[in-house]
Design a protein around this motif. Structure first.
Motif, short mmCIF file in Angstrom:
data_model
loop_
_atom_site.label_atom_id
_atom_site.label_comp_id
_atom_site.label_asym_id
_atom_site.label_seq_id
_atom_site.Cartn_x
_atom_site.Cartn_y
_atom_site.Cartn_z
N SER A 154 44.95 85.26 33.70
CA SER A 154 46.09 84.34 33.62
C SER A 154 46.82 84.23 34.95
CB SER A 154 47.07 84.83 32.54
OG SER A 154 46.46 84.81 31.26
N HIS A 155 47.04 85.35 35.62
CA HIS A 155 47.78 85.32 36.88
C HIS A 155 46.91 84.86 38.05
CE1 HIS A 155 51.47 86.93 35.30
NE2 HIS A 155 50.85 87.98 34.78
N ALA A 156 45.65 85.20 38.04
CA ALA A 156 44.78 84.81 39.15
C ALA A 156 44.59 83.31 39.23
CB ALA A 156 43.42 85.51 39.01
N PHE A 157 44.57 82.62 38.07
CA PHE A 157 44.36 81.18 38.05
C PHE A 157 45.66 80.42 37.74
CE2 PHE A 157 40.22 83.04 37.16
CZ PHE A 157 39.38 82.30 38.00
N ALA A 158 46.79 81.06 37.92
CA ALA A 158 48.06 80.42 37.59
C ALA A 158 48.39 79.30 38.57
CB ALA A 158 49.18 81.46 37.61
N SER A 159 49.17 78.33 38.09
CA SER A 159 49.64 77.25 38.96
C SER A 159 50.68 77.80 39.92
CB SER A 159 50.24 76.13 38.11
OG SER A 159 51.32 76.63 37.33
N ALA A 160 51.13 76.96 40.84
CA ALA A 160 52.07 77.41 41.86
C ALA A 160 53.36 77.94 41.26
CB ALA A 160 52.37 76.27 42.83
N ASP A 161 53.81 77.36 40.14
CA ASP A 161 55.06 77.82 39.51
C ASP A 161 54.81 78.81 38.38
OD1 ASP A 161 53.90 76.17 37.65
OD2 ASP A 161 55.59 74.81 37.44
N ASP A 162 53.56 79.24 38.19
CA ASP A 162 53.19 80.21 37.16
C ASP A 162 53.39 79.70 35.73
OD1 ASP A 162 52.25 82.23 38.78
OD2 ASP A 162 54.22 83.14 39.05
N ALA A 163 53.67 78.40 35.57
CA ALA A 163 53.93 77.86 34.23
C ALA A 163 52.64 77.55 33.48
CB ALA A 163 54.78 76.59 34.33
N THR A 164 51.59 77.21 34.18
CA THR A 164 50.33 76.85 33.54
C THR A 164 49.19 77.59 34.24
OG1 THR A 164 50.03 74.92 34.98
CG2 THR A 164 51.15 74.57 32.87
N VAL A 165 47.99 77.42 33.70
CA VAL A 165 46.78 78.01 34.28
C VAL A 165 45.86 76.87 34.71
CG1 VAL A 165 44.72 79.34 33.75
CG2 VAL A 165 46.93 80.14 32.94
N ASP A 166 45.37 76.96 35.93
CA ASP A 166 44.53 75.91 36.50
C ASP A 166 43.12 76.46 36.67
OD1 ASP A 166 43.68 73.57 37.59
OD2 ASP A 166 44.68 73.84 39.53
N LEU A 167 42.26 76.16 35.72
CA LEU A 167 40.90 76.70 35.72
C LEU A 167 39.97 75.73 36.42
CD1 LEU A 167 40.74 78.07 32.04
CD2 LEU A 167 41.47 79.26 34.13
N LYS A 168 39.56 76.08 37.65
CA LYS A 168 38.68 75.21 38.42
C LYS A 168 37.56 76.02 39.05
CE LYS A 168 42.13 71.71 39.74
NZ LYS A 168 42.82 71.06 40.89
N SER A 169 36.41 75.39 39.17
CA SER A 169 35.31 76.02 39.88
C SER A 169 35.68 76.14 41.35
CB SER A 169 34.04 75.20 39.73
OG SER A 169 33.63 75.11 38.38
N GLY A 170 35.20 77.22 41.98
CA GLY A 170 35.48 77.40 43.40
C GLY A 170 35.21 78.82 43.84
N VAL A 171 35.55 79.08 45.09
CA VAL A 171 35.40 80.41 45.67
C VAL A 171 36.78 81.04 45.78
CG1 VAL A 171 34.57 81.75 47.64
CG2 VAL A 171 33.38 79.64 46.97
N TYR A 172 36.94 82.22 45.19
CA TYR A 172 38.23 82.89 45.14
C TYR A 172 38.16 84.22 45.88
CZ TYR A 172 39.36 79.44 41.57
OH TYR A 172 39.59 78.26 40.90
N GLU A 173 39.22 84.49 46.65
CA GLU A 173 39.26 85.71 47.45
C GLU A 173 39.51 86.94 46.58
OE1 GLU A 173 38.60 86.03 50.68
OE2 GLU A 173 38.15 83.87 50.75
N LEU A 174 38.89 88.05 46.97
CA LEU A 174 39.11 89.35 46.38
C LEU A 174 39.52 90.32 47.49
CD1 LEU A 174 35.96 89.55 44.08
CD2 LEU A 174 38.33 89.29 43.29
N PRO A 175 40.13 91.45 47.15
CA PRO A 175 40.47 92.42 48.21
C PRO A 175 39.26 92.92 48.97
CG PRO A 175 41.62 92.93 46.17
CD PRO A 175 40.64 91.87 45.83
#
Length: 530
Positions: A154-175
């Motif tokens: 939920s938090h990793a794919f959250a929108s900029a205001d944390d109100a919604t979740v934006d599920l999109k294909s792509g490359v996401y950074e990890l530590p």
């Protein structure tokens, strides 16, 4: 002589020191009895319940001499423990500890790569591939991992205001690298509707509903707002209705992937109205679902409640509130429609508690589908009843023009207060009695426009609808006696429908008795007796 005295003094001082130490100090190790709540908190505190690492996670850090480093340099300790897991020296204990550490650090810094890492570590702990030890069924960390997993998504794919979740294909950074995520787009379409917004529901408090039903499982529970793909006619899903959906991020061979810098994952979106479980690592796993929270989001809309008095005072034959028949779900052949009709100065929202309870009962949910009729309650009852009859007839015709669904001929109409009068009008045959009570001449002799005469015929000369098999009348007095909200219908109908779901079809139609203290047996006999 002096030497002897000195020895005596030293001996006496030693004895005094020893007595003081034994009398005033505790042993290095000991036990202390505490109350059950305190003991349980000490045993089960973790990243989600106490904003601190669990005792088992601290054990792991001490084992690898990382405890003090974590307190001073959490990112360094996380990286060090990750290296241990990536090198193959760690097991499931290290993996779930990484999930806790990453989530706590993400909560503090709001860095999404750590949220996503917490979800991936949790998945690797819950569903390792062959050759790695899965968690034991009684391991308390199993539930912790499921919650860290869903919150991480939920938090990793959250929108900029944390109100919604934006599920999109792509490359996401990890530590420790990157993850390539492929989102399955098929989950964003449901019947004739397209998902346009997803709201997380795990971290919400609910007010106004008596019960909260949350079904534990895997995935991030969401409330989905939808729009029709093509224009709809007749009965349709209520415009403000949200669907209960669950997002599942999965990785093949997750433990082996943790040793890589480039990970690959897929993300699926499930409608829990349709799907209750998914398959992971060859096993059926239930989906996390919180349909009560989704319903609460729907009922939180001010427009639902603002219309109640507005529709009552809007005037005779007003359509300020569009008269409509709507559903909370897509039409499902084989399920009996239950039509809820609200009362005076009320709305469909008043059925919230009852619907919440009914949806949680599989005997009811799997046999019935729920529709709602909304109308201007300031209009004459006979006029509103005519609109309801026409709406039901139109829905049956459009949904099943060939007449192949027998469930549509078993329809149940439940009305509260004025809605009960509308429900009664679905099953009575008035003949000329109503007209003769209000008029002094035949209807054909009344001076009125053809449209007006047609309206009078539809409203006054009532015939029973052949597809309505049962009606339930909930008087205002009955609701007031059994509900904390005097204007809300009570949930006895839940027991009634549950009983009817296991009994044969009733051949008679009865209205609920207007008694203030009805027993269960009375309700069941009144609505289901043959």
């Amino acid at each position: 002589m002096k030497r002897s005295s000195a020895r005596q003094i030293a001996s006496a001082l030693s004895c005094m020191i020893w007595l003081l130490l034994t009398a005033g100090c505790q042993t290095p190790v000991g036990v202390e009895r505490v109350d059950a709540v305190t003991a349980q908190h000490q045993l089960t505190a973790n990243a989600l319940t106490a904003d601190e690492l669990s005792p088992s996670a601290r054990n792991v850090l001490r084992r690898w001499v990382l405890s003090e480093r974590y307190d001073d340099d959490p990112t360094g300790a996380i990286a060090a423990l990750y290296g241990i897991v990536a090198d193959g020296r760690g097991d499931e204990d290290e993996v779930i500890t990484l999930a806790e550490m990453s989530y706590l650090y993400a909560e503090e810094t709001r860095q999404r790569p750590y949220f996503l890492a917490a979800g991936i570590y949790s998945f690797a702990f819950l569903f390792p591939e062959k050759g790695f030890e899965p968690p034991k069924p009684y391991d308390p960390r199993l539930r912790l991992a499921a919650d860290l997993y869903s919150l991480g998504i939920s938090h990793a794919f959250a929108s900029a205001d944390d109100a919604t979740v934006d599920l999109k294909s792509g490359v996401y950074e990890l530590p420790f690298g990157r993850v390539h995520v492929v989102v399955n787009s098929s989950g964003f379409e449901w019947h004739n509707r397209r998902v346009v917004a997803l709201t997380p529901v795990q971290e919400v408090a609910i007010r106004g509903l008596a019960n909260r039903y949350r079904h534990p499982g895997i995935g991030a529970p969401l409330a989905a707002a939808t729009q029709p793909i093509i224009a709809e006619s007749g009965i349709q899903v209520a415009p403000r209705m949200k669907l209960p959906m669950t997002a599942v991020l999965r990785l093949d061979a997750p433990r082996r992937q943790l040793a890589q810098r480039e990970l690959r994952a897929t993300l699926d979106l499930y409608n829990t109205h349709d799907v209750a479980a998914t398959t992971i690592a060859g096993k059926s796993v239930p989906l996390e679902a919180d349909e009560t929270a989704v319903l609460a989001y729907v009922l939180a809309s001010p427009q639902i409640w603002e219309r109640e008095l507005k529709a009552f005072f809007s005037g005779v034959f007003s359509e300020s509130t569009p008269t409509q028949l709507a559903s909370i779900d897509a039409y499902r052949p084989g399920r009996i429609p239950v039509v809820f009709v609200h009362g005076t100065a009320s709305s469909a929202g008043r059925w919230g508690d009852m619907v919440n309870d009914l949806l949680d009962d599989p005997r009811i949910r799997d046999r019935y589908q729920f529709w709602f009729f909304t109308y201007d309650t300031g209009n004459p009852v006979l006029y509103s009843a005519a609109l309801l009859r026409e709406a039901l007839a139109d829905a049956v015709h459009k949904l099943d023009p060939a007449g192949t669904d027998p469930a549509l001929s078993e329809m149940v109409v439940i009305g509260h207060s004025q809605g009960g009068l509308l429900a009664k009008a679905m099953v009575v045959d008035t003949g000329d009695r109503v007209w003769e009570a209000i008029a002094y001449k035949p209807i054909d002799e009344v001076r009125v426009s053809p449209e007006g005469r047609d309206l009078l015929r539809r409203a006054v000369f009532i015939k029973p609808l052949p597809f309505v098999r049962r009606v339930v009348f909930m008087p205002r007095r009955t609701a007031a006696a059994t509900s904390p909200n005097i204007r809300s219908p009570n949930s006895w109908a839940g027991f009634l429908l549950s009983h009817c779901a296991s009994s044969g079809p009733a051949s008679s139609l009865r209205a609920m008795p207007a008694t203030s203290r009805s027993t269960r047996a009375t309700w069941v006999r009144a609505a289901c007796s043959a």
